[in-house]
Design an enzyme around this catalytic site. Structure first.
Site, PDB file in Angstrom:
ATOM      1  N   GLU A   1      -8.485   2.340  -1.145  1.00  0.00           N
ATOM      2  CA  GLU A   1      -8.082   1.041  -0.600  1.00  0.00           C
ATOM      3  C   GLU A   1      -7.464   1.212   0.784  1.00  0.00           C
ATOM      4  O   GLU A   1      -6.861   2.249   1.094  1.00  0.00           O
ATOM      5  CB  GLU A   1      -7.072   0.383  -1.552  1.00  0.00           C
ATOM      6  CG  GLU A   1      -6.603  -1.000  -1.143  1.00  0.00           C
ATOM      7  CD  GLU A   1      -7.726  -2.020  -1.091  1.00  0.00           C
ATOM      8  OE1 GLU A   1      -8.484  -2.000  -0.079  1.00  0.00           O
ATOM      9  OE2 GLU A   1      -7.852  -2.824  -2.028  1.00  0.00           O
TER      10      GLU A   1
ATOM     11  N   SER B   1       7.010   2.201  -4.113  1.00  0.00           N
ATOM     12  CA  SER B   1       7.655   2.882  -5.222  1.00  0.00           C
ATOM     13  C   SER B   1       6.636   3.820  -5.851  1.00  0.00           C
ATOM     14  O   SER B   1       5.518   3.418  -6.160  1.00  0.00           O
ATOM     15  CB  SER B   1       8.129   1.865  -6.266  1.00  0.00           C
ATOM     16  OG  SER B   1       9.276   1.183  -5.834  1.00  0.00           O
TER      17      SER B   1
ATOM     18  N   HIS C   1       9.892   5.619 -12.829  1.00  0.00           N
ATOM     19  CA  HIS C   1      10.391   4.240 -12.901  1.00  0.00           C
ATOM     20  C   HIS C   1       9.259   3.222 -12.771  1.00  0.00           C
ATOM     21  O   HIS C   1       9.449   2.045 -13.081  1.00  0.00           O
ATOM     22  CB  HIS C   1      11.488   3.993 -11.858  1.00  0.00           C
ATOM     23  CG  HIS C   1      11.011   3.797 -10.457  1.00  0.00           C
ATOM     24  ND1 HIS C   1      11.087   4.773  -9.492  1.00  0.00           N
ATOM     25  CD2 HIS C   1      10.469   2.717  -9.831  1.00  0.00           C
ATOM     26  CE1 HIS C   1      10.624   4.311  -8.339  1.00  0.00           C
ATOM     27  NE2 HIS C   1      10.231   3.063  -8.525  1.00  0.00           N
TER      28      HIS C   1
ATOM     29  N   ASP D   1      12.525  11.467 -11.622  1.00  0.00           N
ATOM     30  CA  ASP D   1      11.740  10.243 -11.419  1.00  0.00           C
ATOM     31  C   ASP D   1      10.336  10.611 -10.935  1.00  0.00           C
ATOM     32  O   ASP D   1       9.972  10.422  -9.772  1.00  0.00           O
ATOM     33  CB  ASP D   1      12.451   9.340 -10.411  1.00  0.00           C
ATOM     34  CG  ASP D   1      11.859   7.942 -10.353  1.00  0.00           C
ATOM     35  OD1 ASP D   1      11.045   7.610 -11.243  1.00  0.00           O
ATOM     36  OD2 ASP D   1      12.222   7.187  -9.433  1.00  0.00           O
TER      37      ASP D   1
ATOM     38  N   THR E   1      -9.646  -7.360   1.796  1.00  0.00           N
ATOM     39  CA  THR E   1     -11.086  -7.237   2.031  1.00  0.00           C
ATOM     40  C   THR E   1     -11.678  -6.163   1.133  1.00  0.00           C
ATOM     41  O   THR E   1     -11.004  -5.222   0.736  1.00  0.00           O
ATOM     42  CB  THR E   1     -11.384  -6.874   3.502  1.00  0.00           C
ATOM     43  OG1 THR E   1     -10.751  -5.626   3.827  1.00  0.00           O
ATOM     44  CG2 THR E   1     -10.869  -7.946   4.444  1.00  0.00           C
TER      45      THR E   1
END
EC number: 3.4.21.-
Length: 392
Positions: free
Chosen positions: A193, A338, A173, A240, A198
């Site tokens: 990350e 998600s 999705h 999904d 920052t």
């Protein structure tokens, strides 16, 4: 007695951190009576002299010493007393049987393009239990999915999990879902990350020293591969799951590293009822962005019949390729993304490692409603599809 040269070698290892900073053992870190401890791999252990932990002592004297092993040894230190290093030695390595009898190999079927336990799902962070905030190097497989919008603007609105040097898993999705604006194009992923405000990210450790990660890595996506049987308009969102092929191979670091797939045959068939797992992310969805900092939460797998009873009121029929977890107010995948990971922990006599148990699919609106578990795609059911789809 431990040889002085080995003491020097181990202290040298401990002195070097992955950020290029130095740590010298101090008396404040001592455990006077040694006592119980928790390893970086989240195992129960005993704080003992290094030479008394035969497995870790053997690991230390292995040549060449891998970077991951060096970091693991560094973070396993639980004190320093009378000129000797104390190490957090897992209970399973102090059992006589584990020192004399080679442990059985896990029953794994693998594609050579996928990393195996020991190469993926590594647990290098000193985990804080019950916390909402992740450590800077916790869950290094997590990815943010980048979309290019109208007028060239970019944004991150889904999550994913790095599974190899070339592939990220996310939800279908997030690739062709009905809620995606028509002018959005999935264009890249961000790896390494922690804090989206920052770059580079830095964290102050317990010694008051700044621990910084390298700058995050933005990688273009070469091809999006939603599951062929996914139907965007379906209410139950079966199948999904999607693969993203990166435009280039990524180099593994302490902050960019893959999660294992559930390749073990027992994990592939598991439903995880009553098992506590982690969901983590920035709360990014196709429509909302919740947090600049990577968050986490512990969720418990739910029985499918109980979850089905809840979702039947919405005319949603779940299938055996899905699973449910959570249902506590304000938690669940509110802290996940998600397409992001539901993270399981496998402990066996060979390796202790994190694996991708599920992919965040859908849940109640608003998220985190008491009594409403989140629904996840059960990754073990799709291992064959993944192995048959990925390419070198």
């Amino acid at each position: 007695m431990l040889k002085p040269s080995i003491i020097c070698l181990f202290l040298g290892i401990l002195a070097k951190s992955s950020a290029g900073q130095f740590y010298f053992p101090n008396e404040a870190a001592q455990v006077p009576n040694y006592g119980r401890c928790i390893t970086p791999n989240r195992e129960r252990a005993l704080c003992i002299h290094l030479e008394d932990c035969k497995y870790l002592y053997g690991l230390l004297t292995t040549t060449p010493l891998r970077d991951t092993d060096r970091l693991y040894l560094s973070r396993s230190q639980c004190g320093y007393t009378n000129g000797k290093v104390l190490i957090c030695c897992p209970d399973r390595y102090r059992e006589s049987s584990s020192e004399t009898t080679p442990p059985p190999k896990p029953n794994v079927t693998s594609n050579s393009l996928l990393p195996l336990p020991g190469q993926c799902g590594n647990i290098l962070s000193n985990r804080i239990y019950g916390g909402m905030k992740t450590k800077i190097d916790e869950f290094p497989w997590m990815a943010l999915i980048e979309y290019t919008k109208s007028q060239g603007k970019k944004g991150h609105h889904c999550g994913g999990s790095l599974i190899s040097t070339r592939y990220v898993i996310t939800a279908s999705h997030c690739v062709n879902g009905k809620a995606l604006p028509t002018d959005w194009r999935l264009s890249g992923v961000r790896l390494g990350e922690w804090d989206t405000n920052t770059n580079p990210d830095c964290e102050v450790d317990v010694r008051g020293m700044k621990d910084c990660a390298p700058p995050h890595l933005d990688v273009p996506v070469e091809r999006t591969i939603p599951h062929p049987d996914y139907i965007p308009a379906s209410k139950n969102q079966v199948n999904d799951i999607a693969l993203l092929r990166l435009a280039q191979q990524v180099e593994y670091t302490d902050f960019v590293r893959p999660i294992c797939l559930p390749l073990d045959v027992n994990l592939r068939s598991a439903t995880f009822d009553g098992i506590t797992m982690d969901v983590a992310g920035w709360g990014k969805t196709e429509q909302l962005s919740a947090s600049n900092l990577k968050l986490k939460a512990a969720v418990e797998g739910s029985r499918m019949d109980e979850c089905q009873n809840v979702y039947s009121s919405q005319d949603i029929l779940l299938e055996d390729t899905q699973m449910c977890a959570g249902g506590k107010e304000g938690v669940d995948s509110c802290r996940g993304d998600s397409g992001g990971p539901l993270i399981g922990l496998d402990t066996n006599k060979v390796n202790t490692y994190y694996f991708l148990a599920g992919v965040v699919s859908f849940g109640p609106t608003p998220c985190g409603l008491a009594g409403w578990p989140g629904v996840y795609t059960l990754v073990g059911k799709y291992v064959d599809w993944i192995q048959n789809t990925i390419e070198s």
